[in-house]
Design a protein around this motif. Structure first.
Motif, PDB file in Angstrom:
ATOM      1  N   MET A  61       0.844  -1.184   0.000  1.00  0.00           N
ATOM      2  CA  MET A  61       0.000   0.000   0.000  1.00  0.00           C
ATOM      3  C   MET A  61       0.880   1.234   0.000  1.00  0.00           C
ATOM      4  O   MET A  61       1.764   1.389   0.812  1.00  0.00           O
ATOM      5  CB  MET A  61      -0.866  -0.009   1.258  1.00  0.00           C
ATOM      6  N   LEU A  62       0.574   2.148  -0.931  1.00  0.00           N
ATOM      7  CA  LEU A  62       1.378   3.359  -1.088  1.00  0.00           C
ATOM      8  C   LEU A  62       1.342   4.212   0.172  1.00  0.00           C
ATOM      9  O   LEU A  62       2.375   4.708   0.641  1.00  0.00           O
ATOM     10  CB  LEU A  62       0.862   4.164  -2.281  1.00  0.00           C
ATOM     11  N   ALA A  63       0.156   4.394   0.754  1.00  0.00           N
ATOM     12  CA  ALA A  63       0.020   5.306   1.882  1.00  0.00           C
ATOM     13  C   ALA A  63       0.848   4.873   3.073  1.00  0.00           C
ATOM     14  O   ALA A  63       1.538   5.668   3.707  1.00  0.00           O
ATOM     15  CB  ALA A  63      -1.454   5.415   2.282  1.00  0.00           C
ATOM     16  N   THR A  64       0.778   3.581   3.409  1.00  0.00           N
ATOM     17  CA  THR A  64       1.519   3.108   4.561  1.00  0.00           C
ATOM     18  C   THR A  64       2.997   2.990   4.280  1.00  0.00           C
ATOM     19  O   THR A  64       3.841   3.243   5.126  1.00  0.00           O
ATOM     20  CB  THR A  64       0.996   1.743   5.020  1.00  0.00           C
ATOM     21  N   CYS A  65       3.325   2.569   3.047  1.00  0.00           N
ATOM     22  CA  CYS A  65       4.730   2.500   2.659  1.00  0.00           C
ATOM     23  C   CYS A  65       5.355   3.891   2.698  1.00  0.00           C
ATOM     24  O   CYS A  65       6.538   4.047   3.006  1.00  0.00           O
ATOM     25  CB  CYS A  65       4.852   1.895   1.266  1.00  0.00           C
ATOM     26  N   ILE A 100      -6.153   6.845 -10.426  1.00  0.00           N
ATOM     27  CA  ILE A 100      -5.258   7.341 -11.474  1.00  0.00           C
ATOM     28  C   ILE A 100      -4.827   8.771 -11.181  1.00  0.00           C
ATOM     29  O   ILE A 100      -3.638   9.117 -11.266  1.00  0.00           O
ATOM     30  CB  ILE A 100      -5.942   7.251 -12.851  1.00  0.00           C
ATOM     31  N   GLY A 101      -5.795   9.621 -10.800  1.00  0.00           N
ATOM     32  CA  GLY A 101      -5.459  11.010 -10.479  1.00  0.00           C
ATOM     33  C   GLY A 101      -4.536  11.117  -9.280  1.00  0.00           C
ATOM     34  O   GLY A 101      -3.559  11.877  -9.297  1.00  0.00           O
ATOM     35  N   GLY A 102      -4.824  10.347  -8.227  1.00  0.00           N
ATOM     36  CA  GLY A 102      -3.975  10.378  -7.032  1.00  0.00           C
ATOM     37  C   GLY A 102      -2.583   9.837  -7.292  1.00  0.00           C
ATOM     38  O   GLY A 102      -1.590  10.361  -6.784  1.00  0.00           O
ATOM     39  N   SER A 103      -2.489   8.770  -8.090  1.00  0.00           N
ATOM     40  CA  SER A 103      -1.188   8.197  -8.426  1.00  0.00           C
ATOM     41  C   SER A 103      -0.335   9.194  -9.203  1.00  0.00           C
ATOM     42  O   SER A 103       0.864   9.368  -8.918  1.00  0.00           O
ATOM     43  CB  SER A 103      -1.364   6.917  -9.249  1.00  0.00           C
ATOM     44  N   MET A 104      -0.954   9.852 -10.169  1.00  0.00           N
ATOM     45  CA  MET A 104      -0.222  10.834 -10.976  1.00  0.00           C
ATOM     46  C   MET A 104       0.248  12.005 -10.113  1.00  0.00           C
ATOM     47  O   MET A 104       1.391  12.459 -10.236  1.00  0.00           O
ATOM     48  CB  MET A 104      -1.106  11.329 -12.115  1.00  0.00           C
ATOM     49  N   LEU A 105      -0.635  12.487  -9.230  1.00  0.00           N
ATOM     50  CA  LEU A 105      -0.281  13.619  -8.377  1.00  0.00           C
ATOM     51  C   LEU A 105       0.838  13.245  -7.417  1.00  0.00           C
ATOM     52  O   LEU A 105       1.791  14.026  -7.219  1.00  0.00           O
ATOM     53  CB  LEU A 105      -1.511  14.091  -7.604  1.00  0.00           C
ATOM     54  N   MET A 114       2.910   1.811  -9.377  1.00  0.00           N
ATOM     55  CA  MET A 114       1.556   2.350  -9.362  1.00  0.00           C
ATOM     56  C   MET A 114       0.829   2.046 -10.669  1.00  0.00           C
ATOM     57  O   MET A 114      -0.380   1.804 -10.679  1.00  0.00           O
ATOM     58  CB  MET A 114       1.591   3.856  -9.118  1.00  0.00           C
ATOM     59  N   ILE A 115       1.537   2.056 -11.769  1.00  0.00           N
ATOM     60  CA  ILE A 115       0.927   1.697 -13.060  1.00  0.00           C
ATOM     61  C   ILE A 115       0.433   0.247 -13.016  1.00  0.00           C
ATOM     62  O   ILE A 115      -0.699  -0.066 -13.415  1.00  0.00           O
ATOM     63  CB  ILE A 115       1.928   1.897 -14.211  1.00  0.00           C
ATOM     64  N   ILE A 116       1.274  -0.641 -12.489  1.00  0.00           N
ATOM     65  CA  ILE A 116       0.884  -2.052 -12.378  1.00  0.00           C
ATOM     66  C   ILE A 116      -0.322  -2.196 -11.464  1.00  0.00           C
ATOM     67  O   ILE A 116      -1.294  -2.909 -11.763  1.00  0.00           O
ATOM     68  CB  ILE A 116       2.061  -2.891 -11.862  1.00  0.00           C
ATOM     69  N   GLY A 117      -0.279  -1.511 -10.303  1.00  0.00           N
ATOM     70  CA  GLY A 117      -1.384  -1.588  -9.351  1.00  0.00           C
ATOM     71  C   GLY A 117      -2.697  -1.112  -9.930  1.00  0.00           C
ATOM     72  O   GLY A 117      -3.749  -1.736  -9.739  1.00  0.00           O
TER      73      GLY A 117
END
Length: 321
Positions: free
Chosen positions: A1-5, A62-67, A164-167
């Motif tokens: 998970m991006l947030a916790t990582c 997608i928007g959050g990943s890009m930002l 993130m693209i893979i996720g």
């Protein structure tokens, strides 16, 4: 998970900013960068949840990943001593990206599992511990090494962008027709949730708990270095923390499906608070490693078990998430 990582980065960045990059600022002021980032992650929970309910899962992700990835690349362009540049890119930009990508994946997993839902969420959040093993070591070696801050952050941002693209390609929501057939899934106004006393007590207890529980994430590496522990070993303290978190996210969530999420969450939160105080007793490398492992395990439980508890409250009480 991006947030916790992402939390695994905070101790590395805090150490680097205090000792190398923002030496003109106090550690307390520097900590506001990561604190504000985490605050935004949770502050936008209600609007993000409402957008998810409205069917904007992929838009959010997608928007959050890009930002998030764009902001992390912007961190690499910051100049030494320029506090506002770091704060805007990391505190504001990455914080908003985290807010958009934190809740949707958890809710999607809950929609696909009815049995062993807590364990499924535990497996999801264990990805943060795996990333937390790799990224702190990678970031430490790069920004404190010959590659330097800019190249190190860009390498990290590039790696995260690929992941993130893979996720985003792998995640799918349940179809609308399937959700419509589920009689338990009904929309409840936000006002009704705010008037639910047991739920609000749970939320308020979470506020009190988070007031002091993140201290080791920000300061454990810097604390270890300042107290005479070899810097090369101190770099691995955050990874030890995430090693403990891997077990703390799997085993307790497996038990939560059998004895209840709250019965696991409450003792883990108490032990986690005790471990935070034990940091003051660290005198050598062994002490730092033991504290990191224990804190990682208990904090991993404290982070993942409430997620399953909150989702289950919503699903079992007839609330669409």
């Amino acid at each position: 998970m991006l947030a916790t990582c992402n939390l695994a980065f905070q101790s590395v960045f805090q150490d680097f900013y205090v000792r190398e990059f923002l030496t003109n600022e106090t550690p307390s002021k520097i900590a506001w960068i990561g604190s504000f980032e985490i605050a935004l992650q949770y502050l936008f929970g209600i609007p993000v949840g409402m957008a998810f309910d409205a069917g904007y899962f992929h838009h959010l992700m997608i928007g959050g990943s890009m930002l998030y990835c764009f902001s992390l690349f912007m961190v690499s362009l910051a100049r030494p001593g320029q506090y506002y540049q770091i704060f805007l890119a990391q505190g504001v930009g990455m914080g908003l990206g985290l807010a958009m990508t934190f809740l949707p994946p958890i809710t999607v997993v809950a929609h696909h599992f009815k049995r062993r839902r807590s364990f499924a969420i535990g497996i999801l959040t264990s990805g943060a511990s795996i990333g937390g093993l790799v990224f702190p070591i990678m970031l430490n070696k790069l920004i404190f090494g010959p590659q330097g801050f800019a190249l190190g952050v860009r390498a990290t941002a590039g790696t995260i962008t690929g992941l993130m693209i893979i996720g985003n390609m792998l995640m799918r929501t349940r179809t609308q027709s399937t959700r419509a057939e589920d009689a338990e899934m009904v929309r409840v106004p936000v006002k009704t949730l705010l008037m639910d006393i047991p739920y609000m007590v749970f939320v308020f207890s979470g506020v009190l708990l988070t007031l002091g529980i993140y201290y080791p994430i920000f300061y454990l590496q810097l604390f270890s270095v300042k107290h005479g522990i070899n810097a090369n070993l101190a770099f691995y303290v955050v990874s030890f923390m995430n090693t403990g978190g891997l077990f703390g996210r799997l085993i307790p969530n497996f038990l939560a499906d059998k004895i209840g999420s709250y019965n696991v969450l409450m003792p883990a939160s108490f032990v986690c608070a005790v471990v935070v105080f034990s940091i003051l007793g660290i005198r050598n490398a062994a002490g730092a490693i033991i504290v990191a492992l224990l804190y990682g395990a208990m904090n991993g439980t404290r982070q993942s078990t409430p997620l399953s508890a909150e989702v289950c409250v919503g699903l079992y009480d007839g609330v669409a998430t």
